[in-house]
Design a protein around this motif. Sequence first.
Motif, PDB file in Angstrom:
ATOM      1  N   GLU A 251      15.962  -4.907 -40.540  1.00  0.00           N
ATOM      2  CA  GLU A 251      14.762  -6.157 -39.925  1.00  0.00           C
ATOM      3  C   GLU A 251      14.164  -4.907 -38.828  1.00  0.00           C
ATOM      4  O   GLU A 251      12.957  -5.639 -39.241  1.00  0.00           O
ATOM      5  CB  GLU A 251      16.062  -6.715 -38.875  1.00  0.00           C
ATOM      6  CG  GLU A 251      16.654  -7.723 -39.207  1.00  0.00           C
ATOM      7  CD  GLU A 251      17.678  -8.706 -38.325  1.00  0.00           C
ATOM      8  OE1 GLU A 251      17.939  -8.645 -37.150  1.00  0.00           O
ATOM      9  OE2 GLU A 251      18.891  -9.649 -39.052  1.00  0.00           O
ATOM     10  N   PHE A 252      14.706  -4.495 -38.417  1.00  0.00           N
ATOM     11  CA  PHE A 252      13.274  -3.606 -37.588  1.00  0.00           C
ATOM     12  C   PHE A 252      12.566  -2.723 -37.937  1.00  0.00           C
ATOM     13  O   PHE A 252      10.961  -2.493 -37.629  1.00  0.00           O
ATOM     14  CB  PHE A 252      14.950  -1.742 -36.478  1.00  0.00           C
ATOM     15  CG  PHE A 252      13.482  -1.028 -35.740  1.00  0.00           C
ATOM     16  CD1 PHE A 252      13.358  -1.810 -34.430  1.00  0.00           C
ATOM     17  CD2 PHE A 252      13.059   0.082 -36.652  1.00  0.00           C
ATOM     18  CE1 PHE A 252      12.102  -0.775 -34.396  1.00  0.00           C
ATOM     19  CE2 PHE A 252      12.652   0.995 -36.095  1.00  0.00           C
ATOM     20  CZ  PHE A 252      12.140   0.986 -34.964  1.00  0.00           C
ATOM     21  N   LEU A 253      13.310  -2.367 -39.844  1.00  0.00           N
ATOM     22  CA  LEU A 253      11.877  -1.301 -40.563  1.00  0.00           C
ATOM     23  C   LEU A 253      10.610  -2.411 -40.453  1.00  0.00           C
ATOM     24  O   LEU A 253       9.918  -2.429 -40.797  1.00  0.00           O
ATOM     25  CB  LEU A 253      12.934  -0.195 -41.496  1.00  0.00           C
ATOM     26  CG  LEU A 253      12.396   1.066 -41.006  1.00  0.00           C
ATOM     27  CD1 LEU A 253      11.589   1.482 -41.614  1.00  0.00           C
ATOM     28  CD2 LEU A 253      12.847   0.988 -39.500  1.00  0.00           C
ATOM     29  N   GLY A 254      12.181  -3.360 -41.134  1.00  0.00           N
ATOM     30  CA  GLY A 254      10.689  -4.489 -41.914  1.00  0.00           C
ATOM     31  C   GLY A 254       9.089  -5.068 -40.735  1.00  0.00           C
ATOM     32  O   GLY A 254       8.474  -4.973 -41.123  1.00  0.00           O
TER      33      GLY A 254
ATOM     34  N   SER B 297       3.927  -5.385 -38.979  1.00  0.00           N
ATOM     35  CA  SER B 297       3.477  -3.893 -37.434  1.00  0.00           C
ATOM     36  C   SER B 297       2.533  -2.742 -37.988  1.00  0.00           C
ATOM     37  O   SER B 297       1.054  -3.270 -38.142  1.00  0.00           O
ATOM     38  CB  SER B 297       3.648  -3.857 -36.386  1.00  0.00           C
ATOM     39  OG  SER B 297       4.591  -5.097 -36.041  1.00  0.00           O
ATOM     40  N   GLU B 298       2.492  -2.148 -38.710  1.00  0.00           N
ATOM     41  CA  GLU B 298       2.018  -0.666 -39.350  1.00  0.00           C
ATOM     42  C   GLU B 298       0.494  -1.357 -40.195  1.00  0.00           C
ATOM     43  O   GLU B 298      -0.064  -0.592 -40.683  1.00  0.00           O
ATOM     44  CB  GLU B 298       2.360   0.303 -39.418  1.00  0.00           C
ATOM     45  CG  GLU B 298       3.592   1.100 -38.912  1.00  0.00           C
ATOM     46  CD  GLU B 298       2.825   1.422 -37.929  1.00  0.00           C
ATOM     47  OE1 GLU B 298       1.554   1.876 -37.575  1.00  0.00           O
ATOM     48  OE2 GLU B 298       3.423   0.967 -36.550  1.00  0.00           O
ATOM     49  N   ILE B 299       1.671  -2.040 -40.938  1.00  0.00           N
ATOM     50  CA  ILE B 299       0.840  -2.339 -42.529  1.00  0.00           C
ATOM     51  C   ILE B 299      -1.220  -2.726 -41.705  1.00  0.00           C
ATOM     52  O   ILE B 299      -2.376  -2.982 -41.612  1.00  0.00           O
ATOM     53  CB  ILE B 299       0.901  -4.365 -43.054  1.00  0.00           C
ATOM     54  CG1 ILE B 299       1.834  -2.490 -44.074  1.00  0.00           C
ATOM     55  CG2 ILE B 299      -0.029  -4.334 -44.162  1.00  0.00           C
ATOM     56  CD1 ILE B 299       2.824  -3.401 -44.465  1.00  0.00           C
TER      57      ILE B 299
ATOM     58  N   GLU C 131       7.395  -1.533 -47.435  1.00  0.00           N
ATOM     59  CA  GLU C 131       8.275  -2.499 -47.567  1.00  0.00           C
ATOM     60  C   GLU C 131       8.357  -3.478 -48.524  1.00  0.00           C
ATOM     61  O   GLU C 131       9.735  -3.984 -49.179  1.00  0.00           O
ATOM     62  CB  GLU C 131       6.648  -3.522 -46.909  1.00  0.00           C
ATOM     63  CG  GLU C 131       7.503  -5.027 -46.426  1.00  0.00           C
ATOM     64  CD  GLU C 131       8.380  -5.247 -45.482  1.00  0.00           C
ATOM     65  OE1 GLU C 131       8.562  -6.572 -45.290  1.00  0.00           O
ATOM     66  OE2 GLU C 131       8.393  -3.965 -44.302  1.00  0.00           O
ATOM     67  N   LYS C 132       8.437  -2.808 -49.441  1.00  0.00           N
ATOM     68  CA  LYS C 132       8.052  -2.959 -50.879  1.00  0.00           C
ATOM     69  C   LYS C 132       9.862  -2.968 -51.208  1.00  0.00           C
ATOM     70  O   LYS C 132      10.726  -2.814 -52.060  1.00  0.00           O
ATOM     71  CB  LYS C 132       7.253  -3.168 -51.759  1.00  0.00           C
ATOM     72  CG  LYS C 132       5.618  -3.791 -52.235  1.00  0.00           C
ATOM     73  CD  LYS C 132       4.438  -3.348 -53.011  1.00  0.00           C
ATOM     74  CE  LYS C 132       3.854  -4.530 -53.314  1.00  0.00           C
ATOM     75  NZ  LYS C 132       2.564  -3.867 -53.652  1.00  0.00           N
TER      76      LYS C 132
ATOM     77  N   ALA D 154      16.729   5.206 -45.527  1.00  0.00           N
ATOM     78  CA  ALA D 154      16.331   5.213 -44.551  1.00  0.00           C
ATOM     79  C   ALA D 154      15.893   7.229 -44.630  1.00  0.00           C
ATOM     80  O   ALA D 154      14.873   7.178 -43.809  1.00  0.00           O
ATOM     81  CB  ALA D 154      16.798   5.975 -43.326  1.00  0.00           C
ATOM     82  N   GLU D 155      16.744   7.896 -45.598  1.00  0.00           N
ATOM     83  CA  GLU D 155      16.557   9.894 -45.607  1.00  0.00           C
ATOM     84  C   GLU D 155      14.847   9.105 -46.761  1.00  0.00           C
ATOM     85  O   GLU D 155      14.154  10.494 -47.037  1.00  0.00           O
ATOM     86  CB  GLU D 155      17.768   9.551 -46.960  1.00  0.00           C
ATOM     87  CG  GLU D 155      18.941   9.961 -46.333  1.00  0.00           C
ATOM     88  CD  GLU D 155      20.047  10.302 -46.855  1.00  0.00           C
ATOM     89  OE1 GLU D 155      20.230   9.897 -48.085  1.00  0.00           O
ATOM     90  OE2 GLU D 155      20.697  10.730 -46.037  1.00  0.00           O
TER      91      GLU D 155
END
Length: 182
Positions: free
Chosen positions: A43-46, A51-53, A83-84, A156-157
């Motif tokens: 969820e955090f990375l989504g 946000s970065e997009i 994201e994809k 993550a890696e």
Amino acid sequence: MKLGNRSVLVALAAVSVVGVSAGLASADSATPSATRSDKNFVEFLGNVNVSEIAAGGNAQKNATTECVQQAGRVLHDNHTQLEKKLEPVAASLGVHLPSGPTKADQAMFAPVSDKAHTPAYDTAWLNMMFKGHKAVLAKIDQEIASAQNSQVKAYAEMARPVIQAHLNMVNGGQCHTPPPAR
């Protein structure tokens, strides 16, 4: 239908059900279930990605230097790709990904946007990206060390070198010539 053909169909159906069940069991054992921490990370990375997009698109329109505009393009394109790649991981865990930045993220970015088309924008944008990517990298490292789900750990890696490259571009709140977007 002859009795022999019916027996064959019943046997095939039974084998199919057993095969599908065995396949699901082996898939489940190959990918351990995700902990709440793994799901929170997804969820955090989504949220980070969307946000970065948005921040990357904003820099392309509002930065005064080519370096910051280019960095915005790289962030926009890389986070779109991230994201994809996150979508199937999230779907497999039943995690809903956001479609855009949260209101809190929008409010946090507002003071940067208020400086649009000025050198102060570039400085504020770079500082925000530096702090943000540094924090994201720390979360990624924590997740790599503690992930229970192999898909989450692999994501993550895979994301780590991309985020590190972004951090290098905005190192110390100064723009360093970004590599072309992948």
